[in-house]
Design an enzyme around this catalytic site. Structure first.
Site, PDB file in Angstrom:
ATOM      1  N   ARG A  82       0.845  -1.184   0.000  1.00  0.00           N
ATOM      2  CA  ARG A  82       0.000   0.000   0.000  1.00  0.00           C
ATOM      3  C   ARG A  82       0.889   1.246   0.000  1.00  0.00           C
ATOM      4  O   ARG A  82       1.995   1.227   0.546  1.00  0.00           O
ATOM      5  CB  ARG A  82      -0.876   0.007   1.265  1.00  0.00           C
ATOM      6  N   HIS A  83       0.389   2.331  -0.600  1.00  0.00           N
ATOM      7  CA  HIS A  83       1.141   3.594  -0.562  1.00  0.00           C
ATOM      8  C   HIS A  83       1.421   4.004   0.883  1.00  0.00           C
ATOM      9  O   HIS A  83       0.755   3.535   1.811  1.00  0.00           O
ATOM     10  CB  HIS A  83       0.349   4.689  -1.277  1.00  0.00           C
ATOM     11  N   GLY A  84       2.346   4.923   1.066  1.00  0.00           N
ATOM     12  CA  GLY A  84       2.714   5.365   2.408  1.00  0.00           C
ATOM     13  C   GLY A  84       1.760   6.420   2.962  1.00  0.00           C
ATOM     14  O   GLY A  84       0.716   6.719   2.364  1.00  0.00           O
TER      15      GLY A  84
END
Ligand SMILES: *[C@@H]1O[C@H](CO)[C@@H](O)[C@H](O)[C@H]1NC(C)=O
Ligand SMILES: *[C@@H]1O[C@H](CO)[C@@H](O)[C@H](O)[C@H]1NC(C)=O
Ligand SMILES: *[C@@H]1O[C@H](CO)[C@@H](O)[C@H](O)[C@H]1NC(C)=O
Ligand SMILES: CC(=O)N[C@H]1CO[C@H](CO)[C@@H](O)[C@@H]1O
Length: 461
Positions: A82-84
């Site tokens: 997942r993106h940060g």
């Protein structure tokens, strides 16, 4: 800022890694952690599920994460990440602004924290932040990249990077593209690579399959009744109690504290913490039991929109599921001919990418569904997004060649995870294939996702 400076420091003085690690431990830790930080769901920090990272962002537990046995040799790694950490979306910035206006103009009382909100805190969130990745989010990915490279040095290595044996695939969303770039930046810094560009492929059919599944869009995304349980929970006794407590703390009439306002307070505490590492005065609006209610509200939403609530949520991830196993198959095949073409696949997407896939594969499935009435009964539920999909959540499949044959090991957020109903941590690959044979032979995206009228359209063409 501090962390970034240290990162540069780390590169320059990599001779004395221990020293730098010591300074990490002092600077990465915020003064205090909000008591409710474990309940932030998809807005939680990665460090809450891996607290040892607060002491050392590069720590990897080899005895926990090493190969299944000494004779095993890693062949390929597929990761879905997942993106940060990110800014709030425009919709949530509006909710936050609404709460701030209300508190600034109406709240009364002499509590220190309230004074801090009214006189010191500035509404710094703007609508154009639009869910973008923040600096902390870049660090989430830079350090994750370095840790994965330490853990799997034969797969994620400078040599493999230079030889294009590591494939980078991302969702088209800015926060994902920025995350995968930061991931590559982490690797470049680790090996002091200066002569290479970042190469990545955008593939929304894999990373945003939910947008492409017509049946999902029609029957869940655009269907007002699909999330009935969430709406019913908003008017539950539990949510009423949270609103009453907030109203009392602010001395504002209860009817002005809508469920959205309560949620905005929760968001504010979580964003201030995740983005700025601050235990914000806003966190005083909620106690731990309030946070549990708001966590359940978020979990209910994810359950019905991305998880087991509707079968199509899971089925929409069929393309990603097949793609993962195709990559593992291909790696095993190539390896058997001594011809390694790819050693790792790094895929960056969303919480909405991971939850359907995990549900399709049978993880975190509770016996009873999550409903508006079930809050107290679901206290020990498995489907808890705070644990599963914080920022930078990652699901990693590692294929090993061992004496007894191929084995596959699974990690969620850098912790080993068993396949459902399998008690061995790295089962034989053929056992896993057998376990998922129904999905591997079915789970047809078009069959699951096409709507009757679109089939008609297609045959007319
Ligand atoms: C690493 O993992 C092992 C095995 O699970 C565990 O016993 C140990 O406490 C862990 N070490 C650290 C520093 O977390
Ligand atoms: C919308 O959701 C409800 C509840 O899950 C379901 O019964 C209904 O069939 C859905 N509507 C459409 C158009 O799919
Ligand atoms: C694992 O499962 C098998 C069969 O289901 C069983 O025979 C074995 O005892 C189990 N091992 C452990 C460690 O639970
Ligand atoms: C765990 C549990 O008790 N689940 C219940 C939740 O509520 C539904 C009805 O809304 C029941 O059918 C479940 O048994």
């Amino acid at each position: 800022m501090k962390i970034d400076y240290l990162l540069i420091n780390f590169i320059i003085t990599s001779v004395s890694i221990t020293m730098v690690r010591l300074s990490f431990s002092k600077l990465a830790r915020p003064t205090t952690i909000p008591a409710i930080a474990h309940y932030f769901g998809t807005k939680g920090r990665y460090e809450e599920v891996n607290p040892h990272l607060l002491d050392d962002l590069l720590f990897v537990n080899r005895s926990l994460l090493g190969p299944p046995s000494q004779d095993c040799h890693a062949i390929h790694l597929v990761s879905v990440i997942r993106h940060g950490t990110r800014y709030p979306t425009t919709k949530n910035v509006k909710k936050i602004a609404g709460l701030f206006d209300l508190v600034a103009s109406e709240a009364a009382g002499s509590a220190l924290w309230l004074n801090d909100i009214k006189n010191k805190w500035k509404m710094w969130y703007t609508e154009d932040m639009d869910g973008r990745l923040v600096e902390k989010g870049r660090d989430d990915h830079r350090y994750l990249a370095m840790r994965l490279a330490h853990l799997f040095p034969t797969l994620i290595s400078e040599e493999n990077l230079r030889a294009n044996r590591i494939e980078f695939i991302t969702s088209s969303k800015h926060r994902c593209v920025d995350s995968i770039t930061a991931f590559q930046e982490g690797l470049h810094r680790l090996w002091d690579v200066q002569d290479m560009d970042y190469k990545q492929y955008v593939d929304d059919s894999l990373m945003r399959f939910f947008d492409h599944c017509e049946r999902f869009v029609e029957s869940v995304e655009n269907n007002k009744t699909a999330l009935n349980e969430v709406n019913r929970f908003k008017s539950s006794v539990e949510m009423d109690a949270v609103r009453k407590k907030i109203a009392k703390r602010l001395q504002i009439p209860y009817n002005q504290i809508t469920p959205d306002m309560a949620e905005a307070a929760f968001f504010l505490c979580s964003y201030e913490f995740a983005i700025k590492s601050e235990n914000s005065p806003w966190c005083n609006l909620l106690d731990e039991s309030d946070a549990q209610v708001l966590e359940y509200k978020n979990d209910l939403k994810q359950y019905w929109k991305r998880g087991y609530g509707h079968d199509i949520n899971c089925k929409s991830s069929c393309p990603l599921f097949h793609d993962i196993f195709k990559r593992l198959d291909k790696a095993a095949y190539d390896y058997s001919f001594g011809d390694v073409k790819k050693t790792a696949t790094i895929q960056v997407g969303h919480g909405e990418t991971l939850l359907p896939l995990l549900s399709l594969m049978g993880f975190f499935k509770d016996e009873k569904p999550l409903t508006a009435e079930n809050f107290s009964l679901q206290h020990n539920r498995k489907f808890r997004t705070s644990q599963i999909v914080p920022y930078a959540a990652n699901l990693v499949f590692v294929l090993y060649e061992c004496t007894e044959g191929l084995r596959v090991q699974l990690f969620l957020n850098e912790k080993p995870m068993n396949f459902p109903n399998m008690n061995r941590s790295a089962p034989l690959y053929e056992t896993v294939i057998k376990h998922y044979s129904e999905l591997l032979h079915g789970c047809d995206f078009n069959k699951e996702c096409d709507l009757p009228q679109s089939n008609l359209r297609n045959t007319e063409l």
